[in-house]
Design a protein around this motif. Structure first.
Motif, short mmCIF file in Angstrom:
data_model
loop_
_atom_site.label_atom_id
_atom_site.label_comp_id
_atom_site.label_asym_id
_atom_site.label_seq_id
_atom_site.Cartn_x
_atom_site.Cartn_y
_atom_site.Cartn_z
N ASN A 60 7.49 3.21 0.83
CA ASN A 60 6.57 3.77 1.82
C ASN A 60 7.28 4.79 2.71
O ASN A 60 6.71 5.84 3.03
N HIS B 219 0.74 0.03 6.76
CA HIS B 219 -0.47 0.47 6.06
C HIS B 219 -1.46 1.16 7.00
O HIS B 219 -1.95 2.24 6.69
N ASN B 220 -1.76 0.55 8.13
CA ASN B 220 -2.77 1.12 9.03
C ASN B 220 -2.36 2.48 9.55
O ASN B 220 -3.18 3.41 9.61
N GLU C 37 -2.53 5.00 6.63
CA GLU C 37 -3.93 5.31 6.32
C GLU C 37 -4.55 6.22 7.38
O GLU C 37 -5.35 7.09 7.06
N ILE D 293 0.87 -1.16 0.00
CA ILE D 293 0.00 0.00 0.00
C ILE D 293 0.91 1.22 0.00
O ILE D 293 1.72 1.41 0.90
N ASP E 185 1.03 -6.21 9.58
CA ASP E 185 1.10 -4.92 8.91
C ASP E 185 2.56 -4.50 8.72
O ASP E 185 2.98 -3.47 9.22
N THR F 192 1.41 5.33 -0.01
CA THR F 192 0.68 6.45 0.57
C THR F 192 0.03 7.31 -0.49
O THR F 192 0.38 7.27 -1.66
N ALA F 193 -0.89 8.11 -0.06
CA ALA F 193 -1.62 9.00 -0.95
C ALA F 193 -0.70 9.96 -1.70
O ALA F 193 -1.05 10.47 -2.74
N ARG G 53 -3.45 -2.09 -5.74
CA ARG G 53 -4.88 -2.34 -5.45
C ARG G 53 -5.14 -3.77 -5.89
O ARG G 53 -4.32 -4.35 -6.61
N PRO H 18 -4.48 5.22 -2.63
CA PRO H 18 -4.88 5.22 -1.24
C PRO H 18 -3.95 4.35 -0.37
O PRO H 18 -3.56 3.29 -0.77
N ALA H 19 -3.50 4.73 0.70
CA ALA H 19 -2.68 3.91 1.56
C ALA H 19 -3.36 3.73 2.93
O ALA H 19 -4.37 4.31 3.09
#
Length: 120
Positions: free
Chosen positions: A62, A31-32, A35, A8, A27, A10-11, A94, A16-17
Motif C-alpha cells: 500500500n 484503506h479509508n 479510498e 485493499i 483500518d 490502491t487504484a 476483493r 479499488p482501494a
C-alpha cells in the motif's frame, strides 16, 4: 499452508482501494484514507504502522502504491522490493479474489516501469 489476509490495494494497481494514526486497528492498512484520496494521511498511517511491523506485505504494498501515485517512483520501487523479500502471503483484494503478495509487488514494479517510460 498459505495464510489468506485481507488488504485493499490502491487504484494504482487496478483494484479499488482513515486512520489518522497507525494504531487505529479498525483500518491498519489506511484503506479509508486511500479510498478518499488522502495520500498524506494514508502515508503517515502506513509509515507509523510499518515502524511496528517492518516486513508486513500489506503495508509495504500500500505504501509503494501511494509513492507511485505521488510520483516518487524510486521510493515505490524500494517498497515493492521489500515486499518481494517479505513472506509471500495470499491477500484478499476483493471478497471473491485473492492474490499472492509477490505477484502484486511484481505487477506494481511493471507499472512503475511503464510510468517511467511514459515520463520520458
Amino acid at each position: 499452508m498459505r495464510v489468506i489476509k485481507a488488504i485493499i490495494v490502491t487504484a494504482m494497481l487496478g483494484v479499488p482501494a482513515a486512520s489518522a494514526v497507525a494504531q487505529d486497528r479498525a483500518d491498519p492498512y489506511a484503506h479509508n484514507a486511500i479510498e478518499a484520496g488522502d495520500f498524506t494521511e494514508a502515508e503517515t498511517s502506513l509509515r507509523a504502522q510499518l515502524a511496528l511491523e517492518p516486513t508486513k506485505p500489506e503495508l509495504l504494498i500500500n505504501l509503494a502504491a501511494i509513492y507511485a501515485r505521488t510520483n516518487r517512483l524510486d521510493a515505490a520501487q524500494a517498497m515493492y522490493a521489500r515486499a518481494m523479500q517479505a513472506e509471500n502471503v495470499s491477500l484478499l483484494l476483493r471478497p471473491d479474489f485473492a492474490q499472492d503478495s509477490h505477484v502484486i509487488a511484481k505487477r506494481g514494479m511493471m507499472k512503475l516501469e511503464r510510468q517511467r517510460m511514459a515520463a520520458r
